[in-house]
Design a protein around this motif. Structure first.
Motif, PDB file in Angstrom:
ATOM      1  N   THR A 142     -56.418 -31.691  18.222  1.00  0.00           N
ATOM      2  CA  THR A 142     -55.073 -32.633  18.099  1.00  0.00           C
ATOM      3  C   THR A 142     -55.220 -33.445  18.586  1.00  0.00           C
ATOM      4  O   THR A 142     -54.897 -35.191  17.588  1.00  0.00           O
ATOM      5  N   ARG A 167     -49.479 -34.255  30.064  1.00  0.00           N
ATOM      6  CA  ARG A 167     -51.419 -34.445  30.377  1.00  0.00           C
ATOM      7  C   ARG A 167     -51.546 -33.340  30.390  1.00  0.00           C
ATOM      8  O   ARG A 167     -52.502 -33.785  31.127  1.00  0.00           O
ATOM      9  N   SER A 168     -51.541 -32.230  29.390  1.00  0.00           N
ATOM     10  CA  SER A 168     -52.296 -31.441  29.786  1.00  0.00           C
ATOM     11  C   SER A 168     -53.860 -31.711  28.767  1.00  0.00           C
ATOM     12  O   SER A 168     -54.112 -32.251  28.694  1.00  0.00           O
ATOM     13  N   HIS A 192     -44.843 -37.576  32.737  1.00  0.00           N
ATOM     14  CA  HIS A 192     -45.154 -35.979  32.865  1.00  0.00           C
ATOM     15  C   HIS A 192     -43.948 -35.325  33.240  1.00  0.00           C
ATOM     16  O   HIS A 192     -42.887 -36.940  33.337  1.00  0.00           O
ATOM     17  N   SER A 193     -43.532 -34.477  34.270  1.00  0.00           N
ATOM     18  CA  SER A 193     -42.205 -33.508  34.426  1.00  0.00           C
ATOM     19  C   SER A 193     -42.146 -34.186  35.403  1.00  0.00           C
ATOM     20  O   SER A 193     -40.797 -34.192  35.976  1.00  0.00           O
ATOM     21  N   VAL A 212     -45.235 -32.632  24.577  1.00  0.00           N
ATOM     22  CA  VAL A 212     -44.405 -32.029  25.572  1.00  0.00           C
ATOM     23  C   VAL A 212     -44.070 -30.400  25.295  1.00  0.00           C
ATOM     24  O   VAL A 212     -44.188 -29.153  26.396  1.00  0.00           O
ATOM     25  N   GLY A 213     -43.445 -29.859  24.187  1.00  0.00           N
ATOM     26  CA  GLY A 213     -42.989 -27.780  24.485  1.00  0.00           C
ATOM     27  C   GLY A 213     -41.883 -28.215  24.455  1.00  0.00           C
ATOM     28  O   GLY A 213     -41.489 -26.994  25.222  1.00  0.00           O
ATOM     29  N   VAL A 232     -46.170 -33.924  18.290  1.00  0.00           N
ATOM     30  CA  VAL A 232     -46.979 -32.858  18.651  1.00  0.00           C
ATOM     31  C   VAL A 232     -46.573 -32.003  18.705  1.00  0.00           C
ATOM     32  O   VAL A 232     -47.608 -30.507  18.876  1.00  0.00           O
ATOM     33  N   GLY A 233     -45.225 -31.607  19.573  1.00  0.00           N
ATOM     34  CA  GLY A 233     -44.229 -30.411  20.075  1.00  0.00           C
ATOM     35  C   GLY A 233     -44.384 -29.502  18.744  1.00  0.00           C
ATOM     36  O   GLY A 233     -44.004 -30.009  17.381  1.00  0.00           O
ATOM     37  N   VAL A 234     -44.506 -28.102  18.876  1.00  0.00           N
ATOM     38  CA  VAL A 234     -44.258 -27.003  17.957  1.00  0.00           C
ATOM     39  C   VAL A 234     -43.487 -26.439  18.585  1.00  0.00           C
ATOM     40  O   VAL A 234     -44.338 -25.132  19.278  1.00  0.00           O
ATOM     41  N   ASN A 235     -42.336 -25.743  18.348  1.00  0.00           N
ATOM     42  CA  ASN A 235     -41.739 -25.320  19.572  1.00  0.00           C
ATOM     43  C   ASN A 235     -41.180 -24.487  18.089  1.00  0.00           C
ATOM     44  O   ASN A 235     -40.018 -24.002  17.516  1.00  0.00           O
ATOM     45  N   THR A 274     -54.946 -30.677  13.181  1.00  0.00           N
ATOM     46  CA  THR A 274     -55.585 -30.093  14.095  1.00  0.00           C
ATOM     47  C   THR A 274     -56.982 -29.160  12.879  1.00  0.00           C
ATOM     48  O   THR A 274     -57.441 -28.673  14.141  1.00  0.00           O
TER      49      THR A 274
HETATM   50  P1  NAP Z   1     -48.255 -28.195  28.033  1.00  0.00           P
HETATM   51  O1  NAP Z   1     -50.224 -27.873  28.465  1.00  0.00           O
HETATM   52  O2  NAP Z   1     -47.334 -26.682  28.178  1.00  0.00           O
HETATM   53  O3  NAP Z   1     -48.211 -29.220  28.228  1.00  0.00           O
HETATM   54  C1  NAP Z   1     -46.823 -30.172  28.455  1.00  0.00           C
HETATM   55  C2  NAP Z   1     -46.771 -31.144  29.318  1.00  0.00           C
HETATM   56  O4  NAP Z   1     -45.772 -31.546  29.263  1.00  0.00           O
HETATM   57  C3  NAP Z   1     -47.238 -30.850  30.445  1.00  0.00           C
HETATM   58  O5  NAP Z   1     -48.145 -32.157  31.029  1.00  0.00           O
HETATM   59  C4  NAP Z   1     -46.058 -31.563  31.031  1.00  0.00           C
HETATM   60  O6  NAP Z   1     -45.678 -32.291  32.795  1.00  0.00           O
HETATM   61  C5  NAP Z   1     -44.862 -32.543  30.106  1.00  0.00           C
HETATM   62  N1  NAP Z   1     -43.587 -31.394  31.007  1.00  0.00           N
HETATM   63  C6  NAP Z   1     -43.122 -30.844  29.909  1.00  0.00           C
HETATM   64  N2  NAP Z   1     -41.493 -30.893  30.164  1.00  0.00           N
HETATM   65  C7  NAP Z   1     -41.532 -32.221  30.628  1.00  0.00           C
HETATM   66  C8  NAP Z   1     -40.463 -33.158  30.527  1.00  0.00           C
HETATM   67  N3  NAP Z   1     -39.040 -33.059  30.445  1.00  0.00           N
HETATM   68  N4  NAP Z   1     -40.784 -34.347  30.827  1.00  0.00           N
HETATM   69  C9  NAP Z   1     -41.650 -34.950  30.297  1.00  0.00           C
HETATM   70  N5  NAP Z   1     -42.704 -34.765  30.703  1.00  0.00           N
HETATM   71  C10 NAP Z   1     -42.749 -32.894  30.212  1.00  0.00           C
HETATM   72  O7  NAP Z   1     -48.375 -28.475  26.511  1.00  0.00           O
HETATM   73  P2  NAP Z   1     -49.635 -28.540  25.551  1.00  0.00           P
HETATM   74  O8  NAP Z   1     -50.519 -27.637  24.908  1.00  0.00           O
HETATM   75  O9  NAP Z   1     -49.666 -30.089  26.081  1.00  0.00           O
HETATM   76  O10 NAP Z   1     -48.591 -28.445  24.053  1.00  0.00           O
HETATM   77  C11 NAP Z   1     -47.980 -29.505  24.176  1.00  0.00           C
HETATM   78  C12 NAP Z   1     -46.700 -28.866  22.860  1.00  0.00           C
HETATM   79  O11 NAP Z   1     -47.616 -29.314  21.726  1.00  0.00           O
HETATM   80  C13 NAP Z   1     -46.572 -27.502  22.170  1.00  0.00           C
HETATM   81  O12 NAP Z   1     -45.612 -28.167  21.652  1.00  0.00           O
HETATM   82  C14 NAP Z   1     -47.491 -27.065  21.788  1.00  0.00           C
HETATM   83  O13 NAP Z   1     -46.587 -25.904  21.305  1.00  0.00           O
HETATM   84  C15 NAP Z   1     -47.533 -28.080  20.852  1.00  0.00           C
HETATM   85  N6  NAP Z   1     -49.313 -28.338  20.895  1.00  0.00           N
HETATM   86  C16 NAP Z   1     -49.336 -28.313  18.779  1.00  0.00           C
HETATM   87  C17 NAP Z   1     -50.516 -28.738  18.229  1.00  0.00           C
HETATM   88  C18 NAP Z   1     -50.761 -28.767  16.776  1.00  0.00           C
HETATM   89  O14 NAP Z   1     -51.683 -28.156  16.085  1.00  0.00           O
HETATM   90  N7  NAP Z   1     -49.616 -29.598  16.121  1.00  0.00           N
HETATM   91  C19 NAP Z   1     -51.641 -28.068  19.326  1.00  0.00           C
HETATM   92  C20 NAP Z   1     -51.635 -27.682  20.616  1.00  0.00           C
HETATM   93  C21 NAP Z   1     -50.471 -28.219  21.092  1.00  0.00           C
HETATM   94  P3  NAP Z   1     -46.669 -31.775  34.093  1.00  0.00           P
HETATM   95  O15 NAP Z   1     -47.994 -31.963  34.004  1.00  0.00           O
HETATM   96  O16 NAP Z   1     -45.762 -32.311  35.297  1.00  0.00           O
HETATM   97  O17 NAP Z   1     -46.108 -29.880  33.599  1.00  0.00           O
END
Ligand code: NAP
Length: 290
Positions: A142, A167-168, A192-193, A212-213, A232-235, A274
């Motif tokens: 990604t 920051r995942s 981040h959060s 973020v998600g 990047v988000g997919v929700n 991706t």
């Molecule tokens: P994740 O592991 O849940 O990580 C989310 C990150 O966002 C964490 O670092 C979290 O902070 C931060 N966050 C959550 N709420 C927040 C807020 N209110 N303000 C600021 N930061 C916040 O998710 P991920 O796997 O990285 O995926 C993120 C998004 O991308 C999702 O929607 C997922 O479906 C999408 N995605 C899409 C693809 C694609 O191919 N299009 C691939 C992968 C993921 P903390 O670290 O402090 O908890």
């Protein structure tokens, strides 16, 4: 209004077109690139994602094998399956579809995959090479897809201010590393959060990557006029007007189009990229193992 749409589907198609001759060349040498995908359990979204990966393999002539394991399987049997695929010389790429059932350690499973077959690019060795600026590893799909999209859209990064929200291990953190590495040369802030005043920090970004998600969290007031925004988000958001009962939403609200100069859509933005980068890693793995 006005933001240019960064078409991830078109960018992914151009990457696939560049991979096709490499696949053909390997096949001519008697080596058919081969991707194995392990799915544990029956998460419906996982099956949709894996089907999309299989279709991309079919388009390119890459062989794919799906290994379906029941959700209540013993963790040791998942480990044994990965080891068996590691030892199989006809398999060039292995990925374990996320999420695994509760209680199964995804990082432990990823680190069992042979680094040269780790086409998701999540193995500690591949992520470590990214930190070291060593380009011999496989990159996470990604964030490397986002870098390709930015290049394809002629977005210059050098000296620019980039903000990554998230920051995942699989998206946000490697994304920040890729943007700041030598050659890309952006100055990167991670939100981040626990970040205070995220909106204010994001408003400083020339390039904003939202991973973020949280559906449509980023609105126009977060955006510097003329910024480039990658969503990047997919929700899944409940929507009873749709046949499936939901719609797909990114992390970025549509009103951002009124302020940004360019934006990637959801769907049709980072998602296809991706998959294209997964195909690219699989071809590269096959070439390296040849
Ligand atoms: P994740 O592991 O849940 O990580 C989310 C990150 O966002 C964490 O670092 C979290 O902070 C931060 N966050 C959550 N709420 C927040 C807020 N209110 N303000 C600021 N930061 C916040 O998710 P991920 O796997 O990285 O995926 C993120 C998004 O991308 C999702 O929607 C997922 O479906 C999408 N995605 C899409 C693809 C694609 O191919 N299009 C691939 C992968 C993921 P903390 O670290 O402090 O908890």
């Amino acid at each position: 209004m006005g933001a240019h749409i960064i078409d991830g589907k078109a960018c992914a198609a151009s990457i696939e077109a560049s991979l096709k001759p490499r696949v053909n060349q390997l096949i001519t040498k008697g080596l058919n690139p081969h991707l194995a995908v392990i799915i544990v359990g029956d998460d419906p979204a996982s099956h949709v994602y894996v089907r999309a990966k299989e279709r991309a393999c079919e388009r390119l002539g890459i062989k794919s094998t799906k290994v379906l394991l029941p959700g209540d399987i013993d963790f040791q049997q998942v480990i044994d399956q990965v080891i068996q695929l590691n030892n199989d010389p006809t398999i060039h790429g292995i990925l374990v579809q996320s999420p695994l059932p509760k209680g199964m350690d995804e990082v432990a499973i990823t680190d069992l995959i042979s680094p040269v077959k780790d086409v998701d690019g999540f193995h500690a060795s591949n992520l470590g090479k990214l930190v070291q600026g060593d380009s011999s590893g496989l990159l996470p799909c990604t964030p490397s897809g986002v870098m390709e999209m930015l290049e394809w859209a002629s977005v210059s990064l050098s000296g620019k201010r980039a903000v990554v929200i998230g920051r995942s291990r699989i998206v946000g953190m490697p994304q920040a590393l890729l943007l700041s590495q030598k050659g890309a040369d952006a100055t990167v802030t991670i939100v981040h959060s626990r970040t205070q005043n995220p909106e204010e920090i994001c408003r400083e970004a020339d390039i904003l990557i939202a991973a973020v998600g949280v559906p449509e969290m980023v609105t126009s007031s977060w955006i510097k006029p003329g910024a480039v925004v990658i969503d990047v988000g997919v929700n899944r958001v409940e929507d009873n007007s749709k046949e499936k009962g939901y719609r797909l939403a990114g992390d970025v609200h549509h009103d951002v189009c009124e302020v940004a100069s360019a934006i990637s859509p959801v769907p049709g933005g980072v998602g296809p990229m991706t998959i294209a980068m997964l195909m690219s890693n699989t071809v590269r793995s096959a070439e390296l193992q040849n």
